[in-house]
Design a protein around this motif. Structure first.
Motif, mmCIF file in Angstrom:
data_model
loop_
_atom_site.group_PDB
_atom_site.id
_atom_site.type_symbol
_atom_site.label_atom_id
_atom_site.label_comp_id
_atom_site.label_asym_id
_atom_site.label_seq_id
_atom_site.Cartn_x
_atom_site.Cartn_y
_atom_site.Cartn_z
ATOM 1 N N ALA A 95 -5.834 75.017 -33.101
ATOM 2 C CA ALA A 95 -5.967 75.808 -31.879
ATOM 3 C C ALA A 95 -5.428 77.233 -32.020
ATOM 4 O O ALA A 95 -5.763 78.103 -31.221
ATOM 5 C CB ALA A 95 -5.258 75.108 -30.717
ATOM 6 N N GLY A 96 -4.569 77.459 -33.009
ATOM 7 C CA GLY A 96 -4.083 78.814 -33.246
ATOM 8 C C GLY A 96 -3.016 79.302 -32.286
ATOM 9 O O GLY A 96 -2.729 80.493 -32.250
ATOM 10 N N ARG A 97 -2.421 78.398 -31.510
ATOM 11 C CA ARG A 97 -1.381 78.786 -30.539
ATOM 12 C C ARG A 97 -0.105 77.984 -30.789
ATOM 13 O O ARG A 97 -0.175 76.836 -31.236
ATOM 14 C CB ARG A 97 -1.855 78.506 -29.121
ATOM 15 C CG ARG A 97 -3.032 79.344 -28.666
ATOM 16 C CD ARG A 97 -3.371 79.081 -27.201
ATOM 17 N NE ARG A 97 -3.574 77.682 -26.895
ATOM 18 C CZ ARG A 97 -4.724 77.016 -27.026
ATOM 19 N NH1 ARG A 97 -5.800 77.633 -27.486
ATOM 20 N NH2 ARG A 97 -4.824 75.744 -26.715
ATOM 21 N N PRO A 98 1.048 78.552 -30.455
ATOM 22 C CA PRO A 98 2.288 77.778 -30.548
ATOM 23 C C PRO A 98 2.188 76.516 -29.694
ATOM 24 O O PRO A 98 1.459 76.483 -28.704
ATOM 25 C CB PRO A 98 3.354 78.731 -29.998
ATOM 26 C CG PRO A 98 2.776 80.094 -30.190
ATOM 27 C CD PRO A 98 1.287 79.932 -30.001
ATOM 28 N N PHE A 99 2.930 75.498 -30.086
ATOM 29 C CA PHE A 99 2.909 74.236 -29.348
ATOM 30 C C PHE A 99 4.262 73.552 -29.457
ATOM 31 O O PHE A 99 5.127 73.973 -30.212
ATOM 32 C CB PHE A 99 1.783 73.321 -29.856
ATOM 33 C CG PHE A 99 1.868 72.953 -31.315
ATOM 34 C CD1 PHE A 99 2.502 71.785 -31.718
ATOM 35 C CD2 PHE A 99 1.302 73.765 -32.292
ATOM 36 C CE1 PHE A 99 2.580 71.431 -33.055
ATOM 37 C CE2 PHE A 99 1.364 73.422 -33.637
ATOM 38 C CZ PHE A 99 2.006 72.251 -34.023
#
Length: 193
Positions: A95-99
Motif C-alpha cells: 500500500a505504500g503507507r505507514p501502518f
C-alpha cells in the motif's frame, strides 16, 4: 564482515534482490528454515546491505494463548497466526503507507503495538513464514538451513535451559510443517547458514 562469516549463497541472494529491486522497485523476501539456522541474522545482514529495509519476525505472530486450540495446533504450521501476519503486515506492504501492527510478546503474554512502513526491501523471517497461504506475498522465497549440531549449539546459547523443549516440541513441529508443504522444494533459493 569476512565472506567466511556470511551464509553460503549470500552473494547470490543479494544479487537476486538487487535485480528484483531494479525491476520492481519494492521487494519482499521470505526467509524460512529450522530454528537456529540463522534466519534473524540473515535478515539483519540484508537490512545492513540494503538501505531502506524493514524486517518483520514470524515469531511475533505466534498464536496467543486463547488461539491455541487442538484443531489449530494439529495443522502443520498451525501455531503461527498467519491470518494476522497477512492482514496486519503482508497486505499492507504494497500500500505504500505507514501502518501499525501488533506483535505477540511471549515473555509477557501480551500484544505490543508496532509502527511500521513499507520499505524498498521488506524481509519476513522465521519458521512458518512461507506457509502456502502466504507465499503469494513474496518476491523471493528463501530456505536457510545449517548443520544440526550448529543449530543446537545456537539454540542452547540463545535460550539457556530451553534446549529440551526445542528438541521435544518446537523442532518436531517445524519438521512436520516442512514435510507437509514441501517448503524446501517450494523456494527460489536454498542457503546454508
Amino acid at each position: 564482515m569476512k565472506s567466511a562469516d556470511l551464509p553460503n549463497g549470500f552473494k547470490t541472494l543479494t544479487a537476486r534482490i538487487a535485480a528484483l529491486m531494479d525491476r520492481d522497485g519494492q521487494v519482499t523476501v521470505g526467509i524460512d528454515g529450522p530454528c537456529g539456522a540463522g534466519k534473524s541474522r540473515l535478515a539483519g545482514l540484508l537490512a545492513g546491505r540494503f538501505p531502506h529495509s524493514a524486517v518483520f519476525h514470524a515469531d511475533d505472530f505466534f498464536l496467543q494463548p486463547h488461539q491455541r486450540i487442538a484443531t489449530r495446533l494439529s495443522e502443520p504450521g498451525g501455531n503461527m497466526d498467519r491470518e494476522r501476519l497477512t492482514r496486519e503486515v503482508l497486505e499492507k506492504l504494497g500500500a505504500g503507507r505507514p501502518f501499525v501492527y501488533e506483535r505477540f510478546d511471549c515473555k509477557c503474554d501480551a500484544m505490543v503495538r508496532m509502527d511500521a512502513a513499507p520499505a524498498r526491501l521488506n524481509v519476513v523471517e522465521g519458521a512458518y513464514c512461507l506457509h502456502p497461504e502466504l507465499r503469494r506475498f513474496y518476491s523471493l522465497k528463501v530456505f536457510l538451513d545449517a548443520p544440526r549440531d550448529v543449530r543446537l549449539a545456537r539454540i542452547a546459547r540463545r535460550n539457556p535451559g530451553q534446549l529440551e523443549r526445542f528438541l521435544s516440541e518446537w523442532m518436531p513441529l517445524e519438521e512436520k510443517y516442512f514435510r507437509a508443504f514441501g517448503i524446501r522444494e517450494a523456494v527460489d533459493l536454498v542457503l546454508r547458514g
